[in-house]
Motif scaffolding. Structure first.
Motif, mmCIF file in Angstrom:
data_model
loop_
_atom_site.group_PDB
_atom_site.id
_atom_site.type_symbol
_atom_site.label_atom_id
_atom_site.label_comp_id
_atom_site.label_asym_id
_atom_site.label_seq_id
_atom_site.Cartn_x
_atom_site.Cartn_y
_atom_site.Cartn_z
ATOM 1 N N ASP A 311 0.862 -1.170 0.000
ATOM 2 C CA ASP A 311 0.000 0.000 0.000
ATOM 3 C C ASP A 311 0.908 1.233 0.000
ATOM 4 O O ASP A 311 1.556 1.529 1.005
ATOM 5 C CB ASP A 311 -0.885 -0.048 1.248
ATOM 6 C CG ASP A 311 -1.730 1.209 1.431
ATOM 7 O OD1 ASP A 311 -1.653 2.113 0.576
ATOM 8 O OD2 ASP A 311 -2.452 1.282 2.433
ATOM 9 N N GLU A 313 0.522 4.275 0.195
ATOM 10 C CA GLU A 313 0.310 5.311 1.211
ATOM 11 C C GLU A 313 1.033 4.938 2.509
ATOM 12 O O GLU A 313 1.649 5.769 3.167
ATOM 13 C CB GLU A 313 -1.183 5.507 1.464
ATOM 14 C CG GLU A 313 -1.491 6.882 2.007
ATOM 15 C CD GLU A 313 -2.984 7.138 2.165
ATOM 16 O OE1 GLU A 313 -3.347 8.291 2.320
ATOM 17 O OE2 GLU A 313 -3.782 6.179 2.153
ATOM 18 N N ARG A 314 0.947 3.634 2.855
ATOM 19 C CA ARG A 314 1.658 3.197 4.062
ATOM 20 C C ARG A 314 3.164 3.317 3.873
ATOM 21 O O ARG A 314 3.892 3.641 4.812
ATOM 22 C CB ARG A 314 1.272 1.762 4.403
ATOM 23 C CG ARG A 314 -0.063 1.706 5.108
ATOM 24 C CD ARG A 314 -0.469 0.278 5.382
ATOM 25 N NE ARG A 314 -1.773 0.051 4.791
ATOM 26 C CZ ARG A 314 -2.623 -0.900 5.193
ATOM 27 N NH1 ARG A 314 -2.295 -1.709 6.162
ATOM 28 N NH2 ARG A 314 -3.790 -1.019 4.625
ATOM 29 N N PHE A 317 4.130 6.826 4.520
ATOM 30 C CA PHE A 317 4.148 7.151 5.950
ATOM 31 C C PHE A 317 5.374 6.528 6.627
ATOM 32 O O PHE A 317 5.964 7.122 7.524
ATOM 33 C CB PHE A 317 2.869 6.664 6.633
ATOM 34 C CG PHE A 317 1.611 7.312 6.108
ATOM 35 C CD1 PHE A 317 1.656 8.564 5.514
ATOM 36 C CD2 PHE A 317 0.383 6.676 6.209
ATOM 37 C CE1 PHE A 317 0.501 9.168 5.022
ATOM 38 C CE2 PHE A 317 -0.778 7.270 5.726
ATOM 39 C CZ PHE A 317 -0.722 8.512 5.128
ATOM 40 N N GLU A 320 8.452 8.516 5.538
ATOM 41 C CA GLU A 320 8.535 9.852 6.160
ATOM 42 C C GLU A 320 9.117 9.720 7.563
ATOM 43 O O GLU A 320 9.773 10.621 8.059
ATOM 44 C CB GLU A 320 7.160 10.543 6.173
ATOM 45 C CG GLU A 320 6.277 10.129 7.322
ATOM 46 C CD GLU A 320 4.848 10.651 7.234
ATOM 47 O OE1 GLU A 320 4.464 11.211 6.204
ATOM 48 O OE2 GLU A 320 4.124 10.467 8.233
ATOM 49 N N GLU A 384 2.866 -5.526 7.585
ATOM 50 C CA GLU A 384 1.794 -4.599 7.979
ATOM 51 C C GLU A 384 1.505 -3.584 6.878
ATOM 52 O O GLU A 384 0.406 -3.039 6.815
ATOM 53 C CB GLU A 384 2.171 -3.840 9.261
ATOM 54 C CG GLU A 384 1.957 -4.603 10.551
ATOM 55 C CD GLU A 384 3.100 -5.567 10.838
ATOM 56 O OE1 GLU A 384 4.191 -5.343 10.276
ATOM 57 O OE2 GLU A 384 2.877 -6.538 11.578
ATOM 58 N N ASN A 385 2.520 -3.312 6.058
ATOM 59 C CA ASN A 385 2.337 -2.277 5.038
ATOM 60 C C ASN A 385 1.908 -2.832 3.681
ATOM 61 O O ASN A 385 1.898 -2.127 2.686
ATOM 62 C CB ASN A 385 3.614 -1.447 4.901
ATOM 63 C CG ASN A 385 3.857 -0.631 6.154
ATOM 64 O OD1 ASN A 385 2.919 -0.374 6.916
ATOM 65 N ND2 ASN A 385 5.086 -0.223 6.380
#
Lengths: 388, 365
Positions: A311, A313-314, A317, A320, A384-385
């Motif tokens: 994902d 988006e994950r 994050f 970052e 998890e991602n």
């Protein structure tokens, strides 16, 4: 912090800021429309700056309409297509929302052209879709998501031939080509005459100039009738009223000067970076990483990749947290949780789209960053991602 | 290691992107739970002034999950939400009521649809970032931070679910929650206060209703001074106004005026400058749909009543036969459709249930 999202925003060049200051806090803050001589001097410098900006594509400042950015320039360009009965507009699948959304307002029917799987406007599809109703074709110079450099010359050829053929048939419907050149000019050298675009959008913010400044080049003697978006004092030949953003335009002009001066060095620097990063990605992730778009005709500043099944988006994050800024699709698409139309258009699978990251570089990036990027990606690619 | 994993209790945590549910995640992890973050997607439709209202919240929740290393999923309850919250809200507004969608969302979505899905997926518990507590025998208890207590919004959930619910921030003061958020570096992510509003803020309710109610349901008309009969102004839709409302009236007078009468059959709204006007006050409220958290009926007797979030608890007697609350003192009028929460008169801080103010007999005295 490592910025791998320079296509979203580039830092203002220090020299550009310096060039702006006299027009902000110095004695040249005057309104260029005022009658006294010192204001006239400002007006002359403003015109010279416009020439400097136009030189980016080997055009003249007289043919530039300065705007509040590329979105406004694109909206203004699309106004050329309004007012024709039964008109049609063709847009590439790589257009910025400001083109597509603007076209949807009063430009007649709007069709999105097909893309080839390696990231270009499908020229066969274009030729098939140009009809007697087509009044405007809008194609970005490069895909914002993929960095692929679009075959603008071939497209302008098709339009040029259509124009000639219409004249022969005594058909009065005009046809124009608009090119959104918001991205790519830091590394690409463009000559407006060779490109064959009738209108061209320029964007200061992506070129290390101040944000909130853009321009629309409009070719003379092409019969293009624009409708102003803003009425008032009649600045910019009546096409864009409002007191000139002199400081912004001066900053843009200086940014353009710096771009031109360093373009070759920037190109080499980014090419080296991209080659090394690509090799490091392959070495570290093998088949787990997918590269998007045809690398042979892709900006050296762009490296669109995907970690299928993750994902994005994950990943953003997680990256970052390691001090690395990167985007997925275009910034606007990411915020709206919509899938990038460009990735859809090239036929990318859902898994590839879900895990797609757009790496975009600028002259500020250095190859020394690459090991940190790889180790941050290793940390980010956890179960998890993955996309669920 | 493997056996330790086995003994871990699984918690599905509803993550809104706000600071409270993010800190709840931190606390659950510290307790050693196996935490799975879930964003409840209840509403994704654009509104005129709001494009993708949920995207930002989802991103914040997801970012927090990534930061804490939690598995994270988006669960879609749009259909359930539409049916049990939105349609309920629209019907109530069209009937001249002022419904409370948050209470309904907790009852029907968070502590029903979401909870059932979580338990079905193997969770031992659900958790949310609400300021509330649960006693050992499944009673809903007020939060330690009385100022942040959210039991009012939770007064229509049921103890079956509460027995398997964790409210990690319920034992903390808001200041402590903020400190934990800061210490975990979450404060930059979860900036905004969680307002408990499900999808539209107060400011957007008008636009929302305009979008989803038929135009004829929105009757515009005059705003009339009930004492003098003078026309004070015009309103843009009767159903946007609530008895007792002061703000948002566009009137000829600079003085404060309050809505005292709105009648669904007449387009006028009546206002008064007299704060003692009888319509602004009430000693009794008729209720409908009285809900008891324990599942039994609420018996007649003395209770503490809360008529809105953060309102003080006031003494009242409940008549279970007539479904009527009789207050010990005059209370500011509560609009029909609003929720009143019942609290135990004998045990401090126990929320027993809640009813909806009926539109019959309450609008005038």
């Amino acid at each position: 912090m490592i910025n791998l999202d320079n296509a979203a925003a580039a830092r203002l060049d220090a020299k550009a800021l310096e060039a702006m200051l006299p027009y902000l806090t110095g004695d040249e803050y005057l309104n260029p429309s005022a009658a006294y001589l010192p204001a006239l001097a400002v007006a002359r410098k403003y015109e010279a700056a416009k020439n400097q900006i136009a030189s980016l594509v080997n055009a003249s400042g007289n043919n530039l309409i300065m705007t509040s950015g590329a979105t406004e320039a694109n909206n203004l360009a699309l106004s050329a297509a309004r007012g024709f009965a039964g008109s049609a507009v063709l847009v590439s699948p790589f257009e910025h929302p400001s083109v597509v959304a603007s076209a949807a307002h009063g430009c007649g029917s709007v069709e999105v052209l097909r893309a080839t799987p390696d990231g270009f406007v499908d020229l066969t599809d274009l030729a098939a879709h140009v009809t007697d109703e087509t009044v405007l074709v809008s194609v970005a110079l490069t895909s914002g998501d993929l960095g692929t450099i679009q075959p603008i010359r071939e497209i302008s050829e098709i339009i040029h031939r259509t124009r000639q053929e219409r004249i022969k048939r005594d058909l009065r419907m005009p046809i124009w080509l608009h090119v959104d050149a918001s991205q790519g000019l830091e590394v690409l050298e463009v000559n407006i005459a060779r490109l064959g675009a009738d209108m061209l959008t320029l964007n200061s913010g992506k070129l290390h100039g101040p944000k909130g400044v853009g321009a629309l080049f409009v070719a003379p003697a092409m019969g293009i009738n624009l409708t102003p978006l803003i009425y008032g004092g009649g600045q910019e030949a009546g096409m864009r009223s409002g007191t000139e953003n002199v400081a912004g335009v001066m900053g843009f002009a200086e940014a353009v000067r710096q771009i031109a001066k360093h373009r070759k060095a920037t190109f080499r620097q980014l090419q080296e970076y991209k080659t090394e990063l690509r090799a490091a990605l392959v070495e570290s992730f093998g088949a787990g990483v997918v590269f998007l778009g045809n690398p042979k005709k892709q900006l050296v500043s762009h490296l669109p990749i995907s970690f299928p099944d993750y994902d994005a988006e994950r990943l953003i994050f997680a990256l970052e947290n390691s001090g690395i800024l990167v985007s997925t699709g275009s910034a606007c698409a990411a915020r709206k949780n919509e899938v990038s139309p460009a990735l859809r258009a090239i036929g990318a699978t859902d898994e590839v789209i879900a895990g797609s990251l757009r790496i975009s570089l600028s002259s500020e990036n250095s190859c020394r960053e690459i090991p940190r990027i790889i180790s941050a990606l290793r940390l980010a690619l956890t179960d998890e991602n993955r996309a669920i | 290691m493997a056996t330790m994993q086995k003994n871990k209790k699984t918690v599905v945590l509803g993550m809104s992107g706000g600071v409270d549910s993010s800190v709840a995640a931190v606390l659950l992890l510290r307790e050693g739970y196996d935490v799975r973050g879930v964003y409840m997607k209840n509403w994704s439709k654009d509104l005129p002034s709001m494009r993708c209202p949920w995207a930002r919240d989802l991103a914040d929740a997801k970012r927090t999950a990534v930061r804490l290393g939690l598995p994270f999923e988006v669960w879609d309850f749009e259909e359930e939400y539409r049916k049990s919250v939105v349609d309920y809200m629209l019907t109530a507004y069209a009937d001249g009521e002022t419904p409370n969608p948050d209470v309904m969302c907790n009852q029907m979505i968070k502590f029903d649809a979401f909870a059932r899905k979580a338990f079905a997926s193997g969770a031992d518990y659900i958790a949310t970032g609400h300021y509330a507590r649960v006693s050992d025998n499944g009673e809903l208890m007020m939060a330690r931070d009385a100022k942040k207590d959210q039991t009012y919004f939770l007064c229509r959930v049921s103890s079956d679910v509460l027995r398997r619910t964790l409210f990690p921030v319920g034992e903390l003061l808001k200041t402590e929650v903020k400190e934990i958020a800061a210490s975990e570096g979450l404060d930059a992510i979860n900036k905004k206060e969680s307002m408990g509003v499900c999808f539209v803020g107060e400011a957007n309710i008008k636009e929302f209703l305009r979008e989803f109610l038929p135009a004829e349901a929105i009757t515009t008309g005059r705003v009339v001074d009930i004492d003098s009969g003078e026309v004070m102004g015009y309103h843009d839709g009767q159903l946007f106004y609530t008895i007792g409302q002061r703000h948002g009236l566009y009137l000829t007078s600079d003085l404060p005026y309050y809505v005292v009468v709105k009648n669904v059959n007449d387009s006028d709204i009546f206002v008064t400058h007299n704060l003692n006007h009888p319509n602004l006050w009430t000693r009794e409220l008729l209720l409908k749909n009285v809900h008891n958290i324990s599942g039994l009926d609420l018996e007649s007797g003395k209770y503490f009543i809360r008529v809105r979030h953060q309102a003080p608890l006031v003494e009242a007697t409940f008549d279970a036969v007539d479904k009527k609350i009789i207050f010990a003192d005059d209370q500011k009028m509560v609009a029909s459709g609003q929720t009143v929460a019942f609290y135990s008169a004998s045990t401090d801080g126990v929320c027993l249930g809640g009813g909806i103010v009926s539109s019959d007999g309450n609008s005038t005295k």
